[in-house]
Motif scaffolding. Structure first.
Motif, mmCIF file in Angstrom:
data_model
loop_
_atom_site.group_PDB
_atom_site.id
_atom_site.type_symbol
_atom_site.label_atom_id
_atom_site.label_comp_id
_atom_site.label_asym_id
_atom_site.label_seq_id
_atom_site.Cartn_x
_atom_site.Cartn_y
_atom_site.Cartn_z
ATOM 1 N N VAL A 166 4.298 2.399 1.877
ATOM 2 C CA VAL A 166 5.671 1.910 1.704
ATOM 3 C C VAL A 166 5.948 0.778 2.685
ATOM 4 C CG1 VAL A 166 8.101 2.521 1.910
ATOM 5 C CG2 VAL A 166 6.521 4.077 0.765
ATOM 6 N N GLU A 167 5.521 0.941 3.933
ATOM 7 C CA GLU A 167 5.748 -0.093 4.933
ATOM 8 C C GLU A 167 5.066 -1.400 4.553
ATOM 9 O OE1 GLU A 167 7.507 -0.163 7.970
ATOM 10 O OE2 GLU A 167 8.449 1.551 6.991
ATOM 11 N N ASN A 168 3.920 -1.314 3.866
ATOM 12 C CA ASN A 168 3.185 -2.513 3.462
ATOM 13 C C ASN A 168 3.471 -2.904 2.023
ATOM 14 O OD1 ASN A 168 0.969 -3.310 5.686
ATOM 15 N ND2 ASN A 168 1.283 -1.086 5.714
ATOM 16 N N LEU A 169 4.547 -2.354 1.444
ATOM 17 C CA LEU A 169 5.042 -2.740 0.121
ATOM 18 C C LEU A 169 3.995 -2.595 -0.962
ATOM 19 C CD1 LEU A 169 7.189 -5.849 1.065
ATOM 20 C CD2 LEU A 169 7.941 -3.505 0.693
ATOM 21 N N GLY A 170 3.204 -1.490 -0.896
ATOM 22 C CA GLY A 170 2.367 -1.116 -2.027
ATOM 23 C C GLY A 170 0.914 -1.482 -1.963
ATOM 24 N N VAL A 171 0.426 -2.159 -0.905
ATOM 25 C CA VAL A 171 -0.985 -2.554 -0.834
ATOM 26 C C VAL A 171 -1.482 -2.312 0.587
ATOM 27 C CG1 VAL A 171 -2.666 -4.413 -1.057
ATOM 28 C CG2 VAL A 171 -0.746 -4.298 -2.622
ATOM 29 N N LEU A 172 -2.632 -1.579 0.697
ATOM 30 C CA LEU A 172 -3.292 -1.350 1.988
ATOM 31 C C LEU A 172 -4.753 -1.737 1.861
ATOM 32 C CD1 LEU A 172 -1.949 2.148 3.120
ATOM 33 C CD2 LEU A 172 -1.515 -0.034 4.249
ATOM 34 N N PHE A 173 -5.313 -2.308 2.908
ATOM 35 C CA PHE A 173 -6.749 -2.521 2.938
ATOM 36 C C PHE A 173 -7.433 -1.171 3.166
ATOM 37 C CE2 PHE A 173 -5.544 -6.902 4.361
ATOM 38 C CZ PHE A 173 -5.952 -7.516 3.193
ATOM 39 N N ARG A 174 -8.433 -0.855 2.384
ATOM 40 C CA ARG A 174 -9.128 0.444 2.476
ATOM 41 C C ARG A 174 -9.677 0.659 3.877
ATOM 42 N NH1 ARG A 174 -11.341 4.257 -1.435
ATOM 43 N NH2 ARG A 174 -12.441 5.782 -0.181
ATOM 44 N N ARG A 175 -10.196 -0.404 4.490
ATOM 45 C CA ARG A 175 -10.796 -0.235 5.801
ATOM 46 C C ARG A 175 -9.776 0.159 6.865
ATOM 47 N NH1 ARG A 175 -10.999 -5.976 5.082
ATOM 48 N NH2 ARG A 175 -9.482 -7.034 6.437
ATOM 49 N N ASP A 176 -8.485 -0.229 6.650
ATOM 50 C CA ASP A 176 -7.464 0.095 7.633
ATOM 51 C C ASP A 176 -7.106 1.576 7.630
ATOM 52 O OD1 ASP A 176 -7.413 -2.548 8.328
ATOM 53 O OD2 ASP A 176 -5.687 -3.049 7.039
ATOM 54 N N VAL A 177 -7.377 2.274 6.531
ATOM 55 C CA VAL A 177 -7.057 3.708 6.455
ATOM 56 C C VAL A 177 -8.305 4.515 6.090
ATOM 57 C CG1 VAL A 177 -4.615 3.382 5.927
ATOM 58 C CG2 VAL A 177 -6.277 3.335 4.067
ATOM 59 N N ALA A 178 -9.453 4.011 6.485
ATOM 60 C CA ALA A 178 -10.702 4.664 6.087
ATOM 61 C C ALA A 178 -10.784 6.089 6.604
ATOM 62 C CB ALA A 178 -11.893 3.838 6.588
ATOM 63 N N GLU A 179 -10.437 6.314 7.880
ATOM 64 C CA GLU A 179 -10.531 7.650 8.439
ATOM 65 C C GLU A 179 -9.572 8.606 7.748
ATOM 66 O OE1 GLU A 179 -12.774 8.699 10.539
ATOM 67 O OE2 GLU A 179 -13.673 6.695 10.593
ATOM 68 N N GLU A 180 -8.335 8.119 7.473
ATOM 69 C CA GLU A 180 -7.376 8.981 6.812
ATOM 70 C C GLU A 180 -7.836 9.360 5.402
ATOM 71 O OE1 GLU A 180 -6.778 6.324 8.415
ATOM 72 O OE2 GLU A 180 -4.962 6.400 9.660
#
Length: 1014
Positions: free
Chosen positions: A636-650
């Motif tokens: 939501v904070e990034n308005l619908g798009v995240l880089f996979r590498r930024d949340v890889a651990e999660e």
């Protein structure tokens, strides 16, 4: 012989002393009278005033071009030139006698004031500068000095555009007068024009335009200094030099004072000054003008009255005679004497002017005024023609005159053309009024007068059209009258006040038409706004009650109602709740303004919540827990798009239930991104980028407003601009990859195409298009097609994704692929045994894309697979084949493989597990279930293959990079290549062999293999 001054009264004083009014009162008190005035225009004005007092049947008007002579008229109003040489009238008055010092006309005024007397009373009216010369020339004269009725003040220097209303601007050339009038029209609404060259009717109409208040400014030559009674409060000198017929010279203080004295009327004070193009007057000059102290007239222009008509030589000699009385000086040659000089050299004139009667007739013809301002020779030719007709035929040839009149009888053309025609017709008007010159004078007097009036009216119309803005002038007049203005608004927003187009109404903002500038423009706008007050309230009520379909938010940040901007969005603390700025004039106030603001805010909030509903639902999701809730918050904070590498651990730590719950909100876990496909559509993408730009002042940056609709237009990739922030592309659903930005769902489809190429093992299955050796691959038609890119663009994109290129010679690649051909074309049974479901799906997808791809996007792999070209003949030029680029994951892993992967120790542990291990089988079963859920979710998302084109949600396969990642977690792929993996396949029930068609290629291949074994 000079008559005595006894019985003569000189009424002297500056302007605005009531001298002319006094003379009129004195004349009508007698039984008869004659008054001479310097201008035909002024004569017309005085004639009207006398008619009002005694009636038209008792008043005659006599000028060089006009005669109104009722039978038994007792009073005559004349120009000085038209005054009789002798009279029996009881009263005689001569106005503006200071013109006796004028170089051109002075001798006529001198003759009248020296030789013309009334039986009972004679009045000489003029400036105080004439006192000494009159006392010297006319002993016994009575001098009466009259003080000015109002005070004259110097106002200094001001720009023309800053002059006060009721001002007269004085210049001394027609071009300058026209230029000033044009400037005032643009800045202040319009001006009347008064020139000496205009016909009296045109000048009267222009003066009437000013006097009636239709315009507030008058632009004139020094003609206004000759007794014109105008309501002028300020006189501004735009020039202080003039051409007097002989040379350019500065105006003397007396002339300046005569013109400046037009300011002020009766008891109202006046001011004078200069414009920006003239140096300010010095203190001494100002004091002299304010106190009316000017140098006295020392000499008067004189020409002999004793004219000898015995011969041409005698006539010229008598005209050249010098005065014998002190205070008089021989006048310079005037127009008539110059014409006589030319005619005296014409042989035909010499032959005809042989008697005193003919010489006198010639001199009479020479008095024809040069209205056309042509050269003396041309003017002399016209006089010669008229004189010849008078001598030979007794009258002017009417056929010749009819032709000249006909040429002038045309009302088309511009100002200069009409002025020239008026000058021409005035010449023939003068001819028609000369006694004895025409056989039918009455006909021609009426004819020429009619034509002159028609031309004068046309000229007045052209002057008004060019130098007066009727719209502004009418509004100014109504405003001064405090009248209620009537306004109308057309369907397209044009605003008309009193029938004049004053501007455009768009939404709640009124824009005046271009060209309206200066202080008057504010008055026009005020008038329009006053009349538009009710319209603003009505529009506010309609907007408050309108539906959402009538409102829209544009990519430029404007909120529009029925296509017209009514508000603008601006950044605020919360990106999803921008601030609303109303676009309205001050007239929208009170409840009407509150209702408009409330309705627009309600619409904007509803619009954002509707278009970005997936994001809004995710922000308020209550069933997400733990890691899923954290990832959702970041999304939501990034308005619908995240880089996979930024949340890889999660993502690695997220269990299957968490994944399933997030998929229900439309979230996809791709190889490169975690994103919401629904937000990649044009409308959400445009709104997201707009909100971000508002938050970060992006709309103020050059090009952002044009880029937003381009990104949101549904394109799969666009050329990037390095000056724009990469975040801007990300929020629009694009990945910034060098020279091109690619939409994220297209990148996931690219991952689907690349994965089977890296999973393929030589000798196991038929080689997919683009596969090389299981570790490297080449670009394919399908890849180029879905990206809409060229091979060069594709190279840039793959490098941006972390792949590394290796260049291999085309011959080497061809030889290697040829060596793999036998092993790659195994039996159909082997193909079915080794292939997995994922590989089948990816191969089918790539095949569909390849069949519909354009011929222009030829993959590099085709160059490697193409058969060798025929060897060229010796001596022929050969072109070295381009090297083949083989791509491998950079640093051992591509970005699609950078997701959650087990550590090296985990892989070893997995390698030691037996195929029948329950935990391993359970995880495999979970993965297969997860794959089925992904496919079902993508089917619900509306994904559908779009062969060869834009396939945003193709068959739900955008999540396959995640499955590929799970298959690459250190155990599955390696286990397939180990002996125990093979044992697990052998443990399955044997497959029934299908009969082979003997005509098929496989039967022939099997037979060939059998022969080779033997």
């Amino acid at each position: 012989m000079i008559l005595s001054g006894r019985g003569v009264t000189a009424v002297l004083g500056p302007t605005n002393t009531g001298k002319t009014h006094y003379a009129i009162e004195r004349m009508v008190a007698h039984g008869s009278g004659v008054i001479g005035l310097p201008l035909r225009l002024l004569a017309r004005e005085v004639y009207t005033r006398v008619v009002e007092k005694v009636g038209p049947q008792h008043v005659a008007l006599v000028t060089g071009e006009e005669k109104i002579t009722p039978h038994g008229a007792r009073f005559s109003v004349c120009t000085v030139e038209a005054m009789p040489r002798e009279t029996k009238a009881a009263f005689v008055a001569i106005d503006e006698i200071q013109l006796a010092g004028d170089l051109e006309r002075g001798h006529i005024f001198t003759d009248r004031l020296l030789h013309l007397r009334g039986r009972e009373e004679t009045l000489l009216l003029g400036a105080g500068t004439m006192r000494s010369i009159l006392e010297k020339l006319l002993p016994g004269i009575t001098i009466v000095e009259r003080p000015r009725l109002s005070t004259l003040y110097y106002a200094g220097q001001k720009k023309i555009t800053r002059l006060p209303q009721r001002s007269a601007i004085v210049a001394f050339s027609a071009d300058e007068v026209y230029a000033i009038a044009e400037l005032i029209r643009r800045q202040r609404g319009g001006a009347a024009v008064v020139l000496g060259a205009l016909s009296p009717r045109t000048r009267n109409a222009q003066v009437g335009l000013y006097q009636s208040g239709d315009v507030e400014y008058l632009v004139a030559t020094d003609a206004i200094g000759m007794g014109l009674n105008l309501d002028v409060d300020h006189v501004a000198f735009a020039q202080d030099r003039k051409f007097d017929g002989y040379q350019f010279r500065n105006l003397n203080p007396g002339e300046l004072g005569q013109i400046a004295g037009r300011a002020g009327r009766h008891l109202r004070d006046g001011t004078f000054g200069v414009t920006g193009q003239v140096q300010p007057f010095d203190d001494e000059l100002v004091e002299r003008i304010e106190t009316h102290q000017f140098d006295p007239v020392k000499v008067l222009q004189w020409r002999s009255k004793a004219v000898d008509y015995s011969s041409l030589r005698a006539l010229r000699t008598s005209l050249d005679a010098a005065p014998t009385i002190a205070g008089l000086t021989r006048a310079l040659p005037a127009t008539d004497s110059q014409a006589l000089d030319y005619l005296s050299r014409y042989p035909e004139i010499i032959d005809m002017a042989t008697t005193p009667e003919r010489v006198e007739k010639l001199w009479e013809a020479c008095a024809l005024p040069d209205y056309r301002r042509i050269t003396p020779a041309q003017h002399a030719d016209l006089i010669s023609t008229i004189f010849s007709d008078l001598v030979r035929h007794g009258t002017v040839n009417e056929n010749f005159m009819a032709e000249q009149v006909r040429r002038a009888d045309q009302t088309d053309g511009e100002i200069d053309t009409l002025s020239a025609r008026i000058a021409q017709i005035r010449t023939w008007t003068y001819v028609s009024n000369r006694p004895g010159w025409l056989a039918h004078p009455t006909h021609w007097q009426e004819k020429t007068r009619e034509i002159e009036d028609r031309l004068s009216d046309a000229l007045h119309e052209r002057l008004t059209k060019r130098f007066v803005d009727r719209r502004t002038s009418v509004l100014m007049k109504r405003l001064r009258e405090n009248a209620m203005l009537e306004a109308e608004i057309s369907v397209n927003g044009d605003v008309f006040v009193e029938g004049h187009h004053v501007g455009q109404l768009a939404g709640f903002r009124f824009t005046p038409i271009s060209g309206a500038e200066g202080p008057d423009a504010k008055a026009v706008q005020t008038a329009a706004q006053k009349a538009l007050a009710l319209e603003f309230e009505a529009r506010a009520a309609r907007l408050y009650a309108c539906g959402n379909s009538d409102l829209a938010v544009g990519s430029d940040g404007f909120v529009r109602w029925l296509g017209e901007p009514v508000a603008k969005l601006s950044g605020s603390d919360h990106i999803m709740h921008p601030r609303l700025i109303l676009l309205s004039d001050e007239q929208l106030t009170g409840n009407a303004r509150d209702h408009v603001a409330a309705r627009l805010e309600r619409f904007v909030n509803h619009h954002i919540a509707t278009v970005l509903k997936p994001l809004d639902d995710l922000s308020r999701a209550e069933d997400l827990q733990g890691i899923a809730k954290g990832i959702a918050f970041q999304l939501v904070e990034n308005l619908g798009v995240l880089f996979r590498r930024d949340v890889a651990e999660e993502v690695k730590s997220l269990d299957q239930d968490g994944r399933a719950s997030m998929r229900r909100y439309g979230i996809r876990f791709g190889a490169y991104h975690v994103f919401m496909p629904a937000l990649l559509k044009p409308a959400p993408a445009e709104l997201i980028t707009l909100l971000w730009a508002l938050k970060n002042d992006g709309l103020d940056k050059a090009g952002y407003g044009d880029l937003i609709p381009a990104l949101a237009a549904g394109r799969t990739s666009v050329v990037t601009d390095p000056t724009f922030e990469r975040t801007f592309y990300k929020l629009a659903g694009f990945r910034f990859l060098g020279k091109r930005a690619v939409r994220v769902d297209i990148l996931e489809r690219l991952a689907d195409l690349i994965r089977p190429l890296l999973q393929w093992k030589p000798g196991t299955t038929p080689r997919p298009e683009g596969a090389y050796d299981g570790r490297r691959f080449t670009t394919t038609t399908a890849m180029l097609s879905i990206l809409g890119a060229t091979p060069d663009d594709m190279e840039e994109i793959l490098k941006g994704l972390g792949y590394r290129a290796e260049a291999v010679k085309a011959e080497e690649a061809q030889a290697y692929l040829a060596a793999q051909a036998p092993a790659s074309t195994g039996t159909a049974e082997a193909t079915e045994t080794v292939a997995t479901d994922d590989a089948d799906s990816a191969s089918e997808e790539a095949g569909e894309a390849a069949t519909t791809a354009t011929e222009e996007a030829t993959p590099v792999a085709e160059a490697a697979e193409a058969p060798a070209a025929a060897t060229p003949a010796e001596g022929e030029g050969t072109e070295e084949p381009k090297p083949v680029l083989l791509w491998r994951p950079g640093g051992g892993r591509s970005e699609q493989q950078r997701g959650p992967r087990p550590q090296q120790g985990d892989r070893r542990g997995q390698n030691n597990r037996q195929p029948g291990n329950a935990a391993t089988e359970g995880r495999n079963e979970n993965r297969r279930r997860d794959d089925r859920q992904d496919q079902e979710q993508r089917g619900r998302d509306g994904g559908r293959p779009n062969r060869g084109g834009d396939r945003r949600n193709e068959g739900g396969r955008g999540d396959r990079p995640e499955r590929g990642e799970r298959h690459d977690r250190g155990g599955d792929r390696h286990e397939r290549n180990k002996p125990q993996q093979a044992q697990r396949f052998e443990a399955k029930p044997p497959r029934k062999e299908k009969p082979i068609d003997p005509d098929s290629p496989f039967a022939k291949l099997a037979a060939l293999k059998e022969q080779m074994k033997k």
